[in-house]
Scaffold this motif. Sequence first.
Motif, PDB file in Angstrom:
ATOM      1  N   LEU A  74      -5.661 -25.492 -70.554  1.00 38.98           N
ATOM      2  CA  LEU A  74      -4.579 -24.601 -70.572  1.00 38.98           C
ATOM      3  C   LEU A  74      -3.661 -24.877 -69.417  1.00 38.98           C
ATOM      4  O   LEU A  74      -2.326 -25.040 -69.525  1.00 38.98           O
ATOM      5  CB  LEU A  74      -5.192 -22.955 -70.108  1.00 38.98           C
ATOM      6  CG  LEU A  74      -4.083 -22.000 -69.979  1.00 38.98           C
ATOM      7  CD1 LEU A  74      -3.268 -21.816 -70.928  1.00 38.98           C
ATOM      8  CD2 LEU A  74      -4.897 -20.850 -69.365  1.00 38.98           C
ATOM      9  N   ALA A  75      -4.174 -25.190 -68.291  1.00 34.95           N
ATOM     10  CA  ALA A  75      -3.242 -25.728 -67.273  1.00 34.95           C
ATOM     11  C   ALA A  75      -2.549 -27.092 -67.572  1.00 34.95           C
ATOM     12  O   ALA A  75      -1.283 -27.259 -67.231  1.00 34.95           O
ATOM     13  CB  ALA A  75      -4.018 -26.163 -66.046  1.00 34.95           C
TER      14      ALA A  75
ATOM     15  N   GLY B  40       2.899 -29.267 -68.842  1.00 33.99           N
ATOM     16  CA  GLY B  40       3.508 -29.934 -69.774  1.00 33.99           C
ATOM     17  C   GLY B  40       5.170 -28.812 -70.102  1.00 33.99           C
ATOM     18  O   GLY B  40       6.260 -29.582 -70.161  1.00 33.99           O
ATOM     19  N   LEU B  41       4.760 -27.700 -70.384  1.00 35.08           N
ATOM     20  CA  LEU B  41       6.020 -26.749 -70.256  1.00 35.08           C
ATOM     21  C   LEU B  41       6.902 -26.912 -69.278  1.00 35.08           C
ATOM     22  O   LEU B  41       8.241 -26.741 -69.318  1.00 35.08           O
ATOM     23  CB  LEU B  41       5.610 -25.484 -70.859  1.00 35.08           C
ATOM     24  CG  LEU B  41       4.897 -25.139 -72.168  1.00 35.08           C
ATOM     25  CD1 LEU B  41       4.551 -23.726 -72.226  1.00 35.08           C
ATOM     26  CD2 LEU B  41       5.819 -25.375 -73.257  1.00 35.08           C
ATOM     27  N   ALA B  42       6.286 -26.945 -67.887  1.00 34.77           N
ATOM     28  CA  ALA B  42       7.134 -26.667 -66.953  1.00 34.77           C
ATOM     29  C   ALA B  42       7.725 -27.893 -66.564  1.00 34.77           C
ATOM     30  O   ALA B  42       8.830 -28.112 -65.980  1.00 34.77           O
ATOM     31  CB  ALA B  42       5.999 -26.270 -65.572  1.00 34.77           C
ATOM     32  N   LEU B  43       7.228 -29.266 -66.797  1.00 35.57           N
ATOM     33  CA  LEU B  43       7.965 -30.529 -66.702  1.00 35.57           C
ATOM     34  C   LEU B  43       9.163 -30.538 -67.551  1.00 35.57           C
ATOM     35  O   LEU B  43      10.150 -31.202 -67.095  1.00 35.57           O
ATOM     36  CB  LEU B  43       6.954 -31.385 -66.981  1.00 35.57           C
ATOM     37  CG  LEU B  43       5.735 -31.748 -65.914  1.00 35.57           C
ATOM     38  CD1 LEU B  43       4.851 -32.752 -66.451  1.00 35.57           C
ATOM     39  CD2 LEU B  43       6.452 -32.368 -64.494  1.00 35.57           C
TER      40      LEU B  43
ATOM     41  N   TRP C 212      -3.545 -36.726 -71.775  1.00 34.20           N
ATOM     42  CA  TRP C 212      -2.591 -36.358 -72.223  1.00 34.20           C
ATOM     43  C   TRP C 212      -1.463 -37.064 -71.989  1.00 34.20           C
ATOM     44  O   TRP C 212      -1.384 -37.641 -71.048  1.00 34.20           O
ATOM     45  CB  TRP C 212      -2.263 -34.996 -71.957  1.00 34.20           C
ATOM     46  CG  TRP C 212      -3.165 -33.759 -72.315  1.00 34.20           C
ATOM     47  CD1 TRP C 212      -3.261 -33.066 -73.369  1.00 34.20           C
ATOM     48  CD2 TRP C 212      -4.558 -33.435 -71.581  1.00 34.20           C
ATOM     49  NE1 TRP C 212      -4.425 -32.219 -73.585  1.00 34.20           N
ATOM     50  CE2 TRP C 212      -5.296 -32.672 -72.485  1.00 34.20           C
ATOM     51  CE3 TRP C 212      -5.271 -33.935 -70.531  1.00 34.20           C
ATOM     52  CZ2 TRP C 212      -6.530 -32.127 -72.069  1.00 34.20           C
ATOM     53  CZ3 TRP C 212      -6.503 -33.386 -70.162  1.00 34.20           C
ATOM     54  CH2 TRP C 212      -7.093 -32.332 -71.088  1.00 34.20           C
ATOM     55  N   ILE C 213      -0.121 -37.183 -72.674  1.00 31.37           N
ATOM     56  CA  ILE C 213       0.858 -37.534 -72.374  1.00 31.37           C
ATOM     57  C   ILE C 213       1.906 -36.601 -72.034  1.00 31.37           C
ATOM     58  O   ILE C 213       2.313 -35.490 -72.940  1.00 31.37           O
ATOM     59  CB  ILE C 213       1.800 -38.550 -73.586  1.00 31.37           C
ATOM     60  CG1 ILE C 213       0.596 -39.719 -73.910  1.00 31.37           C
ATOM     61  CG2 ILE C 213       2.988 -39.108 -72.918  1.00 31.37           C
ATOM     62  CD1 ILE C 213       0.402 -40.488 -72.751  1.00 31.37           C
TER      63      ILE C 213
END
Length: 359
Positions: free
Chosen positions: A273-274, A279-282, A302-303
């Motif tokens: 989840l984190a 990824g959304l925040a980046l 993860w990329i």
Amino acid sequence: MTTDAHDHASVRELLGAWAVHALPPDEQRLVPAHLADCEECAAEAERLRTTVRHLDGPAPTAPAATAPAATGPAEPSPGSHPMNQILARALARRPPVPRTGPHAEPYAAAVAALQALLVELAESGLPWGTPVIHDWSVQDTVAHLVAADEHLAVHLGLPANEPPAPAPVAGDRWRTAWATRTQRVIAHERARPPHATVATWREQAAALLATPAAHDGEQAARAATLLGVRLPVADHFLVRAFETWIHADDIGRALDRPVPPPPAAHLWRLVRLAVRILGLALGPQAPTVALTVTDAGRTTEWIVGAEGEPVRAELVLDSLDFCLLIGGRATPDAVPRSTGGDEHAARAVLDQAARLAWL
């Protein structure tokens, strides 16, 4: 020893149930005061608690077939030991743990762990005013969780707590509204006894775990925007698990009562989840980084960052360290990690992870 024989006999009958937190509140209050005055019962209570810890651990392996035969008197089997028989009867009195869907299990486990810690605090007579984090005491930290859980609780149809909650705030103002709400709840709870604050938190947590959304995967799949992020309700239960564990750990550290991390399967769900939220925040303009998270049983990469761009850096973190960074309990400078490639790109990921914390 100044306690009378009647109290001694009565409390001794309760020790087995006390050791596994199976007493009702009126009987629960009798035990700590008696233990402070009775060395015999205090020693028996410690033996019972030690046995509980052993019973909660892994089962012992069977002896090898080639082991030499015992020459002395046979030891009673674990199940026949009088102390274990007491504990078995006590466990039978304990109400069953409410079952939930898989998505709510980490939250249920985190709630149970914090409840056990708070029971130990009450029994040990440790001060509720002990500083924990920010400017919060133990009681304040529990009050903060009352306010934090309230977002999901109200969304799922449960009533808000006192003082009355303001109307929901849209857009980017949620952080200010959230800070104001938690301050008001903490101020309200400071005027109440600590056990009342704990009861409010415990009852709200139990009500959350009793909602249909905690059991029904279809209902849990519906999205909701809470605390500034739009996620399925199932993931909001994971957010609650994350925050409950973090603050249980805060309280444990403040009281020198170490709190174990979530079970590996639960911790890994928090990691996944984190990573999604990170990824959304980046966003799509961030440098592309290969983020690898490891624990004793698995390693996953993860990329994150811009899609279709070459990877500029590699960043490897342990699962627990990664969660503590996301939870605001580790800093980008101090968190253990290994990096390769563009150090600035890796640092951008670490900095963004640290900025996610509102706990």
